[in-house]
Write a protein that holds these residues in place. Structure first.
Motif, PDB file in Angstrom:
ATOM      1  N   PRO A  10       0.834  -1.206   0.000  1.00  0.00           N
ATOM      2  CA  PRO A  10       0.000   0.000   0.000  1.00  0.00           C
ATOM      3  C   PRO A  10       0.869   1.257   0.000  1.00  0.00           C
ATOM      4  O   PRO A  10       2.049   1.201   0.358  1.00  0.00           O
ATOM      5  N   ALA A  11       0.293   2.367  -0.384  1.00  0.00           N
ATOM      6  CA  ALA A  11       1.022   3.632  -0.423  1.00  0.00           C
ATOM      7  C   ALA A  11       0.961   4.309   0.941  1.00  0.00           C
ATOM      8  O   ALA A  11      -0.018   4.179   1.672  1.00  0.00           O
ATOM      9  N   THR A  33       9.429  10.646  -2.809  1.00  0.00           N
ATOM     10  CA  THR A  33       9.421  12.023  -3.310  1.00  0.00           C
ATOM     11  C   THR A  33       8.066  12.706  -3.187  1.00  0.00           C
ATOM     12  O   THR A  33       7.974  13.914  -3.345  1.00  0.00           O
ATOM     13  N   ALA A  34       7.011  11.930  -2.950  1.00  0.00           N
ATOM     14  CA  ALA A  34       5.671  12.507  -2.836  1.00  0.00           C
ATOM     15  C   ALA A  34       4.769  11.538  -2.086  1.00  0.00           C
ATOM     16  O   ALA A  34       5.043  10.337  -2.033  1.00  0.00           O
ATOM     17  N   VAL A  35       3.714  12.094  -1.526  1.00  0.00           N
ATOM     18  CA  VAL A  35       2.760  11.257  -0.795  1.00  0.00           C
ATOM     19  C   VAL A  35       1.340  11.747  -1.100  1.00  0.00           C
ATOM     20  O   VAL A  35       1.083  12.953  -1.111  1.00  0.00           O
ATOM     21  N   PRO A  36       0.420  10.820  -1.417  1.00  0.00           N
ATOM     22  CA  PRO A  36      -0.958  11.217  -1.688  1.00  0.00           C
ATOM     23  C   PRO A  36      -1.627  11.784  -0.433  1.00  0.00           C
ATOM     24  O   PRO A  36      -1.361  11.328   0.685  1.00  0.00           O
ATOM     25  N   LYS A 119      -9.999   5.622  -4.712  1.00  0.00           N
ATOM     26  CA  LYS A 119      -9.178   5.331  -3.533  1.00  0.00           C
ATOM     27  C   LYS A 119      -7.734   5.043  -3.944  1.00  0.00           C
ATOM     28  O   LYS A 119      -7.488   4.374  -4.947  1.00  0.00           O
ATOM     29  N   VAL A 120      -6.802   5.534  -3.140  1.00  0.00           N
ATOM     30  CA  VAL A 120      -5.382   5.309  -3.399  1.00  0.00           C
ATOM     31  C   VAL A 120      -5.037   3.870  -3.042  1.00  0.00           C
ATOM     32  O   VAL A 120      -5.253   3.437  -1.906  1.00  0.00           O
ATOM     33  N   VAL A 121      -4.514   3.133  -4.036  1.00  0.00           N
ATOM     34  CA  VAL A 121      -4.139   1.732  -3.796  1.00  0.00           C
ATOM     35  C   VAL A 121      -2.635   1.522  -3.913  1.00  0.00           C
ATOM     36  O   VAL A 121      -2.127   0.442  -3.610  1.00  0.00           O
ATOM     37  N   GLY A 122      -1.911   2.552  -4.358  1.00  0.00           N
ATOM     38  CA  GLY A 122      -0.462   2.416  -4.476  1.00  0.00           C
ATOM     39  C   GLY A 122       0.163   3.682  -5.022  1.00  0.00           C
ATOM     40  O   GLY A 122      -0.515   4.683  -5.271  1.00  0.00           O
TER      41      GLY A 122
END
Length: 198
Positions: A10-11, A33-36, A119-122
């Motif tokens: 998962p992210a 480098t980034a995050v949702p 939805k964020v899945v990765g």
């Protein structure tokens, strides 16, 4: 290759209420480098990246700035909502990897959220793709060797930049068979058949 096969899952995620300090620590600790940015249901609402957070670089300076203002009471911590990007380029886990590579090229994004049903899945990053490319020849070699092993275990396989060289097939029928079998492996750019000389 599908994005699902390469993405990190998962992210790591934050919310718009996460403090900037906590977001900085997360990027640093996880070497990302980034995050949702997600809401309470896990739906994507934005992205916070290194570029968004380097605006705090002036805080590295230890001297008191001329514009420092005296405050009374406690000041609330700055939040991700103040710096995050709201319009986010994202990809679907079932998209082909080429879609993500093209988006990274055209948008200069280093990381893309992978979203399924909002939805964020990765997450997929340039470093994930670099890692894949760096090990590509070895994976192709292993796959071609597996395919050829059933036909003749004595045939040898070498791969350089996606170009497969098969050594061993002696007659025209064997050479053609080796070429056809090697051509079934994904990622093969070209095939050379060489007869082994003793």
């Amino acid at each position: 290759m599908l994005i699902r096969e390469l993405m990190t899952a998962p992210a790591f995620t934050v919310t718009d209420e996460t403090s900037i300090a906590a977001a900085l620590q997360l990027l640093d600790a996880e070497k990302i480098t980034a995050v949702p940015v997600v809401d309470r249901k896990g739906f994507l609402v934005g992205l916070v990246s290194e570029a968004d957070l380097v605006g705090d670089a002036e805080l590295i300076e230890d001297r008191v700035p001329i514009a420092a203002v005296r405050t009374t009471g406690s000041s609330p911590a700055r939040r991700v909502a103040e710096v995050m990007t709201y319009l986010v380029v994202c990809v679907d886990p079932e998209d082909d990897l080429e879609v993500a590579i093209d988006l990274m090229r055209t948008t200069m994004m280093k990381s893309l959220p992978v979203v399924e049903h909002r939805k964020v899945v990765g997450m997929l990053s340039r470093s994930d793709i670099i890692h894949l490319l760096a090990g590509r020849d070895q994976r192709i070699r292993d796959d071609v060797a597996d395919v050829l092993r059933a036909e003749n275990q004595a045939w040898q396989v070498e791969v350089h930049d996606g170009i497969v060289t098969v050594s061993g097939p002696s007659d025209p029928h064997e050479r053609r068979l080796a070429e056809v079998l090697a051509g079934t492996v994904r990622g093969v750019v070209a095939i050379r058949i060489s007869q082994r000389t003793s």
